[in-house]
Design an enzyme around this catalytic site. Structure first.
Site, PDB file in Angstrom:
ATOM      1  N   HIS A  69     101.675  46.025   2.049  1.00 48.28           N
ATOM      2  CA  HIS A  69     102.928  45.931   1.371  1.00 48.28           C
ATOM      3  C   HIS A  69     103.151  44.560   0.591  1.00 48.28           C
ATOM      4  CE1 HIS A  69     105.835  49.133   3.363  1.00 48.28           C
ATOM      5  NE2 HIS A  69     104.348  49.464   3.666  1.00 48.28           N
ATOM      6  N   ASP A  70     102.575  43.700   0.943  1.00 49.40           N
ATOM      7  CA  ASP A  70     102.629  42.318   0.320  1.00 49.40           C
ATOM      8  C   ASP A  70     101.894  42.553  -0.856  1.00 49.40           C
ATOM      9  OD1 ASP A  70     103.164  39.413  -0.167  1.00 49.40           O
ATOM     10  OD2 ASP A  70     100.926  39.304   0.325  1.00 49.40           O
ATOM     11  N   VAL A  73     103.453  44.518  -3.922  1.00 47.07           N
ATOM     12  CA  VAL A  73     104.652  43.667  -4.550  1.00 47.07           C
ATOM     13  C   VAL A  73     104.322  42.341  -5.120  1.00 47.07           C
ATOM     14  CG1 VAL A  73     107.194  43.150  -4.206  1.00 47.07           C
ATOM     15  CG2 VAL A  73     106.037  45.272  -3.022  1.00 47.07           C
ATOM     16  N   ASP A  77     100.214  37.583  -2.282  1.00 56.38           N
ATOM     17  CA  ASP A  77     100.799  36.077  -2.550  1.00 56.38           C
ATOM     18  C   ASP A  77     101.732  35.627  -1.353  1.00 56.38           C
ATOM     19  OD1 ASP A  77     103.136  37.540  -3.085  1.00 56.38           O
ATOM     20  OD2 ASP A  77     103.432  36.387  -4.988  1.00 56.38           O
ATOM     21  N   SER A  79     104.438  36.853  -0.493  1.00 56.97           N
ATOM     22  CA  SER A  79     105.935  37.122  -0.774  1.00 56.97           C
ATOM     23  C   SER A  79     106.682  37.745   0.216  1.00 56.97           C
ATOM     24  CB  SER A  79     106.071  37.567  -2.059  1.00 56.97           C
ATOM     25  OG  SER A  79     105.460  38.598  -2.439  1.00 56.97           O
ATOM     26  N   GLU A  88     111.884  40.214  -0.294  1.00 55.59           N
ATOM     27  CA  GLU A  88     111.206  41.788  -0.030  1.00 55.59           C
ATOM     28  C   GLU A  88     111.329  42.151   1.489  1.00 55.59           C
ATOM     29  OE1 GLU A  88     107.048  41.514  -1.009  1.00 55.59           O
ATOM     30  OE2 GLU A  88     107.591  40.015  -2.744  1.00 55.59           O
ATOM     31  N   PRO A 162     104.253  52.687  -2.450  1.00 54.78           N
ATOM     32  CA  PRO A 162     103.931  54.025  -2.119  1.00 54.78           C
ATOM     33  C   PRO A 162     104.983  54.453  -0.894  1.00 54.78           C
ATOM     34  CG  PRO A 162     102.023  52.942  -2.500  1.00 54.78           C
ATOM     35  CD  PRO A 162     102.966  52.009  -2.299  1.00 54.78           C
ATOM     36  N   ASP A 244      98.000  59.209  14.010  1.00 60.88           N
ATOM     37  CA  ASP A 244      96.735  59.952  14.194  1.00 60.88           C
ATOM     38  C   ASP A 244      96.688  60.277  15.592  1.00 60.88           C
ATOM     39  OD1 ASP A 244      94.156  60.604  14.310  1.00 60.88           O
ATOM     40  OD2 ASP A 244      93.382  58.535  13.918  1.00 60.88           O
ATOM     41  N   ASP A 252      89.140  54.866  13.727  1.00 57.87           N
ATOM     42  CA  ASP A 252      88.114  55.710  13.431  1.00 57.87           C
ATOM     43  C   ASP A 252      88.452  56.754  12.353  1.00 57.87           C
ATOM     44  OD1 ASP A 252      90.199  57.744  14.766  1.00 57.87           O
ATOM     45  OD2 ASP A 252      89.101  57.465  16.494  1.00 57.87           O
TER      46      ASP A 252
END
Length: 328
Positions: A69-70, A73, A77, A79, A88, A162, A244, A252
């Site tokens: 996620h960093d 965006v 860095d 953020s 954020e 995403p 999973d 895995d």
């Protein structure tokens, strides 16, 4: 899947790992960046991640997700670590992120040992790698370092992350905009081999998919009752379910088997099997042991290095924060 360690790693595997650093060429980061300025950096970060994992085995997926996620965006860095109104961290896609205190703990120790030297962005990159290792992934891949911390953190900028219901073409476009290809998309989606998702992110697939008053037809009919039992209609949307099934704490390649068996929990995951563009890549990672499983581990490491170089700030760009949650 077998967990390969230093004393049993095949020679060809070491050769493949050695090639990972080449991905970083030209990006301004390099392996061994702190070799003289702060030689204990990786050991200190690993210690913080290890301690947190002993208290909560759910730590690894949280740190990997935070890194993802960093980087998506404004680049890798740190953020995402900034606190305050409109940052954020306050955006809906980031509301359930966890593990911030681990990065803070590592930073506190690094400031004691090497004040003003190591960026929060690099701490997060190392922590994400160590998290995969703790969950049973490959032996530590070399992490190129030298990132600087960003000076901007806006919730509005998270719109390009995403999403759980993105179509495959949308996922491909979002990755392409960050310099990542379709193989990176499928490979990095494999991070969902560990961790959980809140019912609110997929319960629409169970009861009223596309306003049909029925379930998503791509869900295996024998798996549907399990999901409905975990996420009752109108129930607590914050309840968490393994991404999973049967292997949520183990890094895995069973995630890909679940997609083939129509047992992907998130719609965006299951669509990777439904679309011929991505299905052939999912098939590459199918298998239970040996070379097939090794292929996923090696490709995951390679894609993590590529993602870790998205729009990085180096040299005199940005800053080295004194604390990770606030700009100096």
């Amino acid at each position: 899947m077998e967990c390969f360690t230093h004393n049993k790693t095949p020679l060809f595997f070491l050769v493949l790992l050695a090639t990972l650093t080449n991905v970083a060429l030209g990006q301004g980061t390099r392996v061994g960046f702190y070799r003289t300025s702060c030689p204990r950096v990786e050991a200190i970060v690993q210690s913080a991640v290890d301690a947190a994992n002993r208290a909560n085995p759910g730590v690894p997926p949280g740190l990997v997700r935070m890194f993802f996620h960093d980087c998506f965006v404004n680049g890798c860095d740190a953020s995402i670590l900034i606190t305050g109104p409109g940052s954020e961290r306050t955006a809906p896609p980031n509301s359930l992120l966890r593990g911030f205190e681990i990065i803070d703990a590592a930073k506190t120790e690094l400031e004691r040992v090497c004040p003003g030297v190591v960026s929060c962005a690099d701490i997060l990159a190392i922590a994400a790698r160590d998290s995969v290792l703790l969950a049973g992934g490959i032996a530590r891949w070399p992490v190129p370092l030298g990132r600087r911390d960003g000076l901007v953190s806006r919730a509005a900028d998270t719109a390009n992350l995403p999403a759980f219901n993105d179509a495959v073409n949308v996922q491909i476009r979002k990755f392409s905009e960050k310099g990542l290809n379709t193989q990176d998309l499928v490979t990095l989606s494999g991070a969902h081999t560990i961790g959980t998702a809140a019912c609110a992110l997929f319960s629409y697939r169970l009861y009223n998919f596309n306003n049909t008053n029925g379930p998503d037809p791509s869900i295996d009919t024998t798996f549907l009752p399990t999901l409905r039992n975990l996420c009752p209609n109108g129930g607590d949307g914050t309840r968490r379910v393994a991404l999973d099934t049967g292997s949520e704490n183990r890094f895995d390649n069973s995630y890909f088997s679940n997609l083939r068996n129509r047992r992907g929990v998130l719609e965006s995951d299951q669509l990777l099997w439904s679309d011929p563009t991505t299905q052939r890549l999912v098939q590459r990672f199918l298998g239970v042991r040996g070379l097939l499983g090794l292929t996923f581990n090696v490709e995951f490491a390679r894609s993590m290095v590529r993602m870790g170089n998205i729009e990085v700030k180096t040299g005199t760009q940005g800053e080295i924060r004194r604390v990770c949650s606030a700009i100096n």
